[in-house]
Every structure is written in structure tokens, then in C-alpha cells.
Design an enzyme around this catalytic site. Sequence first.
Site, short mmCIF file in Angstrom:
data_model
loop_
_atom_site.label_atom_id
_atom_site.label_comp_id
_atom_site.label_asym_id
_atom_site.label_seq_id
_atom_site.Cartn_x
_atom_site.Cartn_y
_atom_site.Cartn_z
N GLY A 1 -8.33 -1.05 10.30
CA GLY A 1 -8.75 -1.66 9.23
C GLY A 1 -10.10 -1.93 9.19
O GLY A 1 -10.75 -2.30 10.02
N ARG B 1 -29.56 3.87 15.56
CA ARG B 1 -31.15 3.62 15.57
C ARG B 1 -31.35 3.21 17.28
O ARG B 1 -32.62 3.68 17.60
CB ARG B 1 -31.59 2.46 14.78
CG ARG B 1 -31.52 2.80 13.28
CD ARG B 1 -32.64 2.45 12.46
NE ARG B 1 -32.79 3.25 11.24
CZ ARG B 1 -32.99 2.77 10.26
NH1 ARG B 1 -33.13 1.51 9.88
NH2 ARG B 1 -32.79 3.48 8.96
N ARG C 1 -5.97 4.87 10.02
CA ARG C 1 -5.03 4.61 11.13
C ARG C 1 -4.52 5.98 11.38
O ARG C 1 -4.01 6.57 10.62
CB ARG C 1 -4.16 3.68 10.54
CG ARG C 1 -4.73 2.29 10.32
CD ARG C 1 -3.62 1.19 9.88
NE ARG C 1 -3.92 0.24 9.13
CZ ARG C 1 -4.65 -0.83 9.86
NH1 ARG C 1 -5.00 -0.94 11.01
NH2 ARG C 1 -4.98 -1.94 8.87
N ASP D 1 -7.61 -3.67 17.75
CA ASP D 1 -6.92 -3.57 19.02
C ASP D 1 -6.35 -2.05 19.18
O ASP D 1 -6.48 -1.72 20.20
CB ASP D 1 -5.85 -4.57 19.22
CG ASP D 1 -5.03 -4.57 18.20
OD1 ASP D 1 -5.14 -4.13 16.98
OD2 ASP D 1 -3.89 -5.32 18.35
N THR E 1 -13.14 -6.78 13.66
CA THR E 1 -11.70 -6.88 12.70
C THR E 1 -11.89 -8.25 12.12
O THR E 1 -12.42 -9.07 12.77
CB THR E 1 -10.36 -6.70 13.52
OG1 THR E 1 -9.38 -7.28 12.87
CG2 THR E 1 -10.47 -7.39 14.87
N ASP F 1 -9.32 -10.11 11.86
CA ASP F 1 -8.42 -10.90 12.15
C ASP F 1 -8.87 -11.82 13.45
O ASP F 1 -8.41 -12.90 13.88
CB ASP F 1 -7.21 -10.03 12.65
CG ASP F 1 -6.50 -9.33 11.51
OD1 ASP F 1 -6.61 -10.19 10.45
OD2 ASP F 1 -5.53 -8.65 11.75
N ASP G 1 -8.74 -11.36 16.59
CA ASP G 1 -7.59 -11.45 17.57
C ASP G 1 -7.66 -10.72 18.77
O ASP G 1 -6.77 -10.25 19.29
CB ASP G 1 -6.09 -11.25 17.01
CG ASP G 1 -6.27 -9.80 16.34
OD1 ASP G 1 -7.27 -8.84 16.60
OD2 ASP G 1 -5.34 -9.15 16.00
N ARG H 1 -9.14 -25.08 -5.50
CA ARG H 1 -8.89 -26.58 -5.60
C ARG H 1 -9.14 -27.30 -6.96
O ARG H 1 -8.60 -28.14 -7.23
CB ARG H 1 -9.84 -27.24 -4.31
CG ARG H 1 -9.54 -28.68 -4.40
CD ARG H 1 -10.14 -29.46 -3.34
NE ARG H 1 -9.89 -28.93 -1.88
CZ ARG H 1 -10.56 -28.29 -1.24
NH1 ARG H 1 -11.78 -27.75 -1.74
NH2 ARG H 1 -10.26 -27.81 0.06
N ARG I 1 -1.71 -10.38 10.53
CA ARG I 1 -0.23 -10.05 10.34
C ARG I 1 0.36 -10.76 11.74
O ARG I 1 1.41 -10.95 11.67
CB ARG I 1 -0.43 -8.47 10.71
CG ARG I 1 0.93 -7.50 10.58
CD ARG I 1 0.83 -6.33 10.53
NE ARG I 1 -0.42 -5.77 10.99
CZ ARG I 1 -0.95 -4.46 10.84
NH1 ARG I 1 -0.54 -3.81 9.83
NH2 ARG I 1 -2.17 -4.14 11.29
N GLU J 1 -4.64 -28.95 3.15
CA GLU J 1 -3.59 -30.12 3.55
C GLU J 1 -2.61 -29.66 4.57
O GLU J 1 -2.32 -30.45 5.47
CB GLU J 1 -3.11 -30.74 2.37
CG GLU J 1 -3.91 -31.75 1.65
CD GLU J 1 -4.95 -31.14 0.63
OE1 GLU J 1 -4.85 -30.00 0.47
OE2 GLU J 1 -5.86 -31.87 0.41
O1 F6P Z 1 -7.50 -5.74 9.29
C1 F6P Z 1 -6.67 -6.41 9.74
C2 F6P Z 1 -5.38 -6.62 8.79
O2 F6P Z 1 -6.19 -7.34 7.90
C3 F6P Z 1 -4.47 -7.52 9.21
O3 F6P Z 1 -4.57 -8.86 9.11
C4 F6P Z 1 -3.33 -7.04 8.06
O4 F6P Z 1 -2.09 -7.30 8.09
C5 F6P Z 1 -3.64 -5.61 7.83
O5 F6P Z 1 -5.02 -5.44 8.19
C6 F6P Z 1 -3.40 -4.90 6.73
O6 F6P Z 1 -4.09 -3.90 6.41
P1 F6P Z 1 -3.70 -2.51 5.83
O7 F6P Z 1 -3.68 -2.96 4.57
O8 F6P Z 1 -4.73 -1.51 5.91
O9 F6P Z 1 -2.43 -2.07 6.19
#
Ligand code: F6P
Length: 323
Positions: free
Chosen positions: A11, A25, A72, A103, A125, A127, A129, A154, A171, A187
Site C-alpha cells: 500500500g 540524491r 502487492r 511488513d 505505511t 498503518d 504497525d 463534528r 486491517r 467520544e
Molecule cells: O496501507 C495499509 C492499508 O491501508 C490497510 O490499513 C488497509 O486494510 C489496506 O491498506 C487496504 O489496502 P488495499 O486497498 O490496497 O488492499
Amino acid sequence: MKKIGVLTSGGDSPGMNAAIRATVRKAKALGLDVVGINSGYEGCLVGDFRELDLKDVGGIIEEGGTMLRSKRAPEFKEKEERAKAIRNFHQEGVEGVIVIGGDGTLRGAKALNREGIPTVCVPATIDNDIYGTDMTIGVDTCLNTVVESIDRIRTTASALERTFIVEVMGRDSGYIALMGGLSGGAEQILIPEVDYDLEKVAKEIYDGYKRGKQHMIVVVAEGIYKEGSAAHHVGQNLKKQIGFEVRVTVLGHMQRGGNPSAFDRGIASRLGAEAVTTLSEGESGVMLGLQGHNIETVDYSEVLSNEKKIDMELYELAQTLAQ
Ligand code: F6P
């Protein structure tokens, strides 16, 4: 080392271009040639390479997405497939590769490194993560988008006294929901790392309504529900007995778009340049992590065998401040 490659994979995230620019560079400053590999690992398999010079990365620091495109490539998990990539690198004279991504990208980089092509990874990324780095390239820009969206939601939520369920990406990780919710003043925040009870959430919303709250913002990470839209699932369940009317907003891929923030451009520039230094000095099989204000190298095996944990103190803080 005379020639290195650079690719972006998985992603995309805002700031990838700034990292590519820094890689090219810095490499040029060290007297190295650089080839850009198009479309991530897929480009390695088919030898889709192009020479990159200083001017090729001009005017991209402010752009989201990635000039090298991203993909991917599940087939890269196969050793026989990777052998094709290695042959292409040898043919092109590429002696090491800088990989920019999350990852899945790291796993590909680890395999390539093991099989003879030195690699160094730059974590990117939205995320955030990845173990071993406080921040990944792109998450700051993403959070700014999320917070701006919550601010806008809001105003309409207050005007009509409604509850909004706002679904954000993640995800498997609740980082975007947690930090977006905390910074956006939500909230309620629902994340995959913490069990949730929708009856309890409904009661807290109802109590807030009774106390005179004008709106409720519930931020949910997409990963809390695997059988469909998390936000719609939560929305459907909360509709009954909460006082407020419910509306659902799924922020979706707009969270990955847009121009990178100053922070993301800054870390992308630092990490991209440092990756070149690391590779050119003969170190590989490592990710560069931002730890505090410093950049540290972390072995792939350490990164991939550990899980980045959510900061529960921040989660509790968000709950306290949401009263
Ligand atoms: O880039 C990470 C992420 O945003 C995840 O949080 C999400 O689930 C996923 O990519 C969705 O990516 P795609 O639409 O490319 O499968």
C-alpha cells in the site's frame, strides 16, 4: 558497490516520493548509480528497471503516491520466482536494493537479502504497525486527514445532534483509530487490540445524550469486524436505544492520498538517505527505525518476530478525555 536499486511496494503512503528522492540524491552524492524498479517486486521479476538521475526526482517531494508505482506481488513469496529477480539484478549490475514499504515488503526484502541481494528497508505505511520504529512514513499525513475529516463531521453532527460512526483504515492495527480518535476528540474508539462491547458503547452514548452532549463521534478501525464494513456493523447495532440518530462515514482510501506533511517529508528524507549510507557501508538485512529522534538499524528478524503494541496509556487517556 557501484549501483543500487530502489523500489516501493505494498500500500502506498504519503512521503514515499520524498524517500525515493532522498535515496537517489544521497546515492549520487556518494558516487553510486541508481535504478528505479517499477511496480515493486513485480518489477524485479520482469526486470522493469530505469536509471534515475538527480533531475528525475525533482519536484516530487511534495507529491503523495509513488513515482515508481507500487504493487502487492504474492508470487514473490515463491523462491523460484525470486530467482528470476536475482538474475535480473545480476544482469543489470544492481548490487543492493533499498525497499520502501510495510511488513509484506519487509518479508520480501528479508528473502532477497538471504538469497544474495543485500537489502535495506525504509518503513512506509499509513498503518504504523511495524516493530522497531516509532513512526512509519505516511502515518502523520494520514492522521491529519483523519482529524480534519472528524472536525468536519463534528460540525454537522452537532448541528443535527447525531452520532457518527467514522471508520478508518487499519486491517490489523488500531493505531490510526487510536491516534485519530484521540487527536480528533472522539467520544468512543474501537480498535482490534481491545475487546469491545456494543451494549456498553450504546449505554455510554445514551448517558452522554442524557447529559446534554450535542453529538457523539465513534471512531472504529476497519479491523474490528472481518465480515463486512466495521462502521456499518457498529452503526446497525447502535441504532437502537441511544437517543441520537446514527450516520456512518467510511473514510477509505482518501486516508492514503494527499501531499505528505512536513513531518513525513522530514523522516522520509532522513530514512531514505540513511538507507543509502547503510547499504554503501556494507550493512544489510536491516530496517531503519525512527526511535525517539534517532535513526537506528534493526535486524529484519527482530522486526518480523515482534509485534508493535498499542500504547494502552494513550487508549485510557482518550477514554478519560472523552467524558
Ligand atoms: O496501507 C495499509 C492499508 O491501508 C490497510 O490499513 C488497509 O486494510 C489496506 O491498506 C487496504 O489496502 P488495499 O486497498 O490496497 O488492499
